[in-house]
Motif scaffolding. Structure first.
Motif, PDB file in Angstrom:
ATOM      1  N   SER A 160       0.913  -1.160   0.083  1.00  0.00           N
ATOM      2  CA  SER A 160       0.030  -0.032  -0.034  1.00  0.00           C
ATOM      3  C   SER A 160       0.987   1.329  -0.017  1.00  0.00           C
ATOM      4  O   SER A 160       2.272   1.080   0.127  1.00  0.00           O
ATOM      5  CB  SER A 160      -0.989  -0.018   1.164  1.00  0.00           C
ATOM      6  OG  SER A 160      -0.131   0.011   2.326  1.00  0.00           O
ATOM      7  N   ASP A 161       0.149   2.209  -0.257  1.00  0.00           N
ATOM      8  CA  ASP A 161       1.026   3.632  -0.270  1.00  0.00           C
ATOM      9  C   ASP A 161       1.582   3.941   1.184  1.00  0.00           C
ATOM     10  O   ASP A 161       0.972   3.820   2.261  1.00  0.00           O
ATOM     11  CB  ASP A 161       0.204   4.836  -0.851  1.00  0.00           C
ATOM     12  CG  ASP A 161      -0.055   4.544  -2.202  1.00  0.00           C
ATOM     13  OD1 ASP A 161       0.647   3.736  -2.909  1.00  0.00           O
ATOM     14  OD2 ASP A 161      -1.330   4.883  -2.704  1.00  0.00           O
ATOM     15  N   LEU A 162       2.424   4.977   1.187  1.00  0.00           N
ATOM     16  CA  LEU A 162       2.940   5.569   2.570  1.00  0.00           C
ATOM     17  C   LEU A 162       2.111   6.763   2.608  1.00  0.00           C
ATOM     18  O   LEU A 162       1.885   7.461   1.613  1.00  0.00           O
ATOM     19  CB  LEU A 162       4.319   5.872   2.219  1.00  0.00           C
ATOM     20  CG  LEU A 162       5.357   4.609   1.875  1.00  0.00           C
ATOM     21  CD1 LEU A 162       6.912   5.322   1.747  1.00  0.00           C
ATOM     22  CD2 LEU A 162       5.223   3.480   2.720  1.00  0.00           C
ATOM     23  N   GLY A 163       1.980   6.889   3.900  1.00  0.00           N
ATOM     24  CA  GLY A 163       1.298   8.245   4.447  1.00  0.00           C
ATOM     25  C   GLY A 163       2.349   9.207   3.962  1.00  0.00           C
ATOM     26  O   GLY A 163       3.662   8.989   3.980  1.00  0.00           O
ATOM     27  N   ALA A 164       1.909  10.439   4.039  1.00  0.00           N
ATOM     28  CA  ALA A 164       2.724  11.809   3.648  1.00  0.00           C
ATOM     29  C   ALA A 164       4.038  11.794   4.624  1.00  0.00           C
ATOM     30  O   ALA A 164       5.262  11.869   4.215  1.00  0.00           O
ATOM     31  CB  ALA A 164       1.925  12.924   3.843  1.00  0.00           C
ATOM     32  N   ARG A 165       3.787  11.778   6.138  1.00  0.00           N
ATOM     33  CA  ARG A 165       4.799  11.834   6.901  1.00  0.00           C
ATOM     34  C   ARG A 165       5.933  10.605   6.816  1.00  0.00           C
ATOM     35  O   ARG A 165       7.036  10.689   6.649  1.00  0.00           O
ATOM     36  CB  ARG A 165       4.222  11.753   8.490  1.00  0.00           C
ATOM     37  CG  ARG A 165       3.724  13.251   8.734  1.00  0.00           C
ATOM     38  CD  ARG A 165       3.051  13.126  10.161  1.00  0.00           C
ATOM     39  NE  ARG A 165       4.159  13.207  10.835  1.00  0.00           N
ATOM     40  CZ  ARG A 165       4.116  12.436  12.240  1.00  0.00           C
ATOM     41  NH1 ARG A 165       2.766  11.995  12.719  1.00  0.00           N
ATOM     42  NH2 ARG A 165       5.006  12.470  13.026  1.00  0.00           N
ATOM     43  N   ALA A 166       5.331   9.529   6.807  1.00  0.00           N
ATOM     44  CA  ALA A 166       6.059   8.258   6.416  1.00  0.00           C
ATOM     45  C   ALA A 166       6.866   8.476   5.094  1.00  0.00           C
ATOM     46  O   ALA A 166       8.073   8.055   5.271  1.00  0.00           O
ATOM     47  CB  ALA A 166       5.114   7.072   6.518  1.00  0.00           C
ATOM     48  N   ALA A 167       6.292   9.017   3.983  1.00  0.00           N
ATOM     49  CA  ALA A 167       7.047   9.047   2.871  1.00  0.00           C
ATOM     50  C   ALA A 167       8.293  10.073   2.743  1.00  0.00           C
ATOM     51  O   ALA A 167       9.443   9.801   2.375  1.00  0.00           O
ATOM     52  CB  ALA A 167       6.047   9.499   1.684  1.00  0.00           C
ATOM     53  N   GLU A 168       8.069  11.213   3.655  1.00  0.00           N
ATOM     54  CA  GLU A 168       8.905  12.322   3.891  1.00  0.00           C
ATOM     55  C   GLU A 168      10.331  11.536   4.586  1.00  0.00           C
ATOM     56  O   GLU A 168      11.195  12.010   4.127  1.00  0.00           O
ATOM     57  CB  GLU A 168       8.203  13.315   4.469  1.00  0.00           C
ATOM     58  CG  GLU A 168       9.326  14.627   4.856  1.00  0.00           C
ATOM     59  CD  GLU A 168       8.673  15.655   5.487  1.00  0.00           C
ATOM     60  OE1 GLU A 168       9.301  16.575   6.153  1.00  0.00           O
ATOM     61  OE2 GLU A 168       7.347  15.856   5.775  1.00  0.00           O
ATOM     62  N   THR A 169       9.864  10.881   5.668  1.00  0.00           N
ATOM     63  CA  THR A 169      10.809  10.299   6.499  1.00  0.00           C
ATOM     64  C   THR A 169      11.622   9.359   5.824  1.00  0.00           C
ATOM     65  O   THR A 169      12.797   9.252   5.937  1.00  0.00           O
ATOM     66  CB  THR A 169      10.048   9.891   7.838  1.00  0.00           C
ATOM     67  OG1 THR A 169       9.280  10.755   8.552  1.00  0.00           O
ATOM     68  CG2 THR A 169      11.154   9.370   8.626  1.00  0.00           C
ATOM     69  N   VAL A 170      10.901   8.373   5.056  1.00  0.00           N
ATOM     70  CA  VAL A 170      11.562   7.437   4.401  1.00  0.00           C
ATOM     71  C   VAL A 170      12.494   8.092   3.315  1.00  0.00           C
ATOM     72  O   VAL A 170      13.845   7.559   3.098  1.00  0.00           O
ATOM     73  CB  VAL A 170      10.618   6.405   3.684  1.00  0.00           C
ATOM     74  CG1 VAL A 170      11.221   5.784   2.544  1.00  0.00           C
ATOM     75  CG2 VAL A 170       9.900   5.546   4.646  1.00  0.00           C
TER      76      VAL A 170
END
Length: 202
Positions: free
Chosen positions: A113-123
């Motif tokens: 599934s997609d990453l949430g906005a904060r998760a995507a930024e942190t990754v």
């Protein structure tokens, strides 16, 4: 010929078994994907890795590349509508960086599934390589029509973890223990049945 979606949708609904089977799918991907297969010499599920400790640190797979460098992988086989949030990956990020007991040159996050906005930024900031659903679905190799990942070793491991958590981390009355034993017997029957059946794609 089975697609990744066919196989993923055929995995058991019970969350622990589904998660363990998805980890096997991720391992299979790393062993057969054209790019990763050339880089990697060894791949282990976490409980197979000889250098692991006994704690659950959010790492699901460890691999070694051809030069001896290590990689850590977290697998999140959520439904397509359920985004991976920052809280879902925090432990993995911490244990592969500031609290790491081993030096991991690679950090991979494999998700359905997609990453949430904060998760995507942190990754992105943490230099984590994200392998999304589309990479599984568009893989260059052929997924097997019958998936052997739901096997007895996975089921035995899941059963061990389930029973250990139940009996070691809580105090039960005698009546509660009897009820737990009854539920465990029913669950063992389900797992034994699953262990003797290869997941088929119709």
């Amino acid at each position: 010929m089975a697609t990744f979606t066919d196989i993923f949708n055929s995995l058991p609904s019970e969350s622990k078994l589904r998660g363990d089977a998805f980890e096997e799918l991720c391992k299979y991907f790393l062993e057969h994907d054209e790019m990763w297969a050339k880089k990697i010499k060894n791949v282990w599920l976490w409980y197979e890795w000889p250098e692991r400790d006994d704690s659950d640190v959010g790492i699901d797979i460890v691999f070694e590349d051809t030069a001896g460098a290590l990689g850590a992988v977290q697998c999140k086989g959520y439904s397509r509508a359920n985004n991976v949030g920052l809280n879902d990956i925090n432990s993995f990020l911490v244990q592969t960086t500031i609290a790491a007991k081993h030096k991991f040159e690679y950090k991979l996050l494999m998700t359905t599934s997609d990453l949430g906005a904060r998760a995507a930024e942190t990754v992105d900031r943490a230099d984590v390589i994200h392998i999304p659903f589309t990479s599984f679905e568009k893989a260059s190799f052929v997924w097997p029509d019958y998936w052997p990942g739901l096997n007895s070793s996975v089921l035995k491991h899941a059963r061990f973890e389930f029973l250990r958590n139940r009996w070691l981390h809580a105090n039960f009355t005698e009546d509660e223990r009897l009820e737990i034993a009854r539920e465990d017997e029913e669950r063992e029957e389900e797992w034994d049945k699953a262990a003797s059946t290869t997941v088929g794609i119709s």
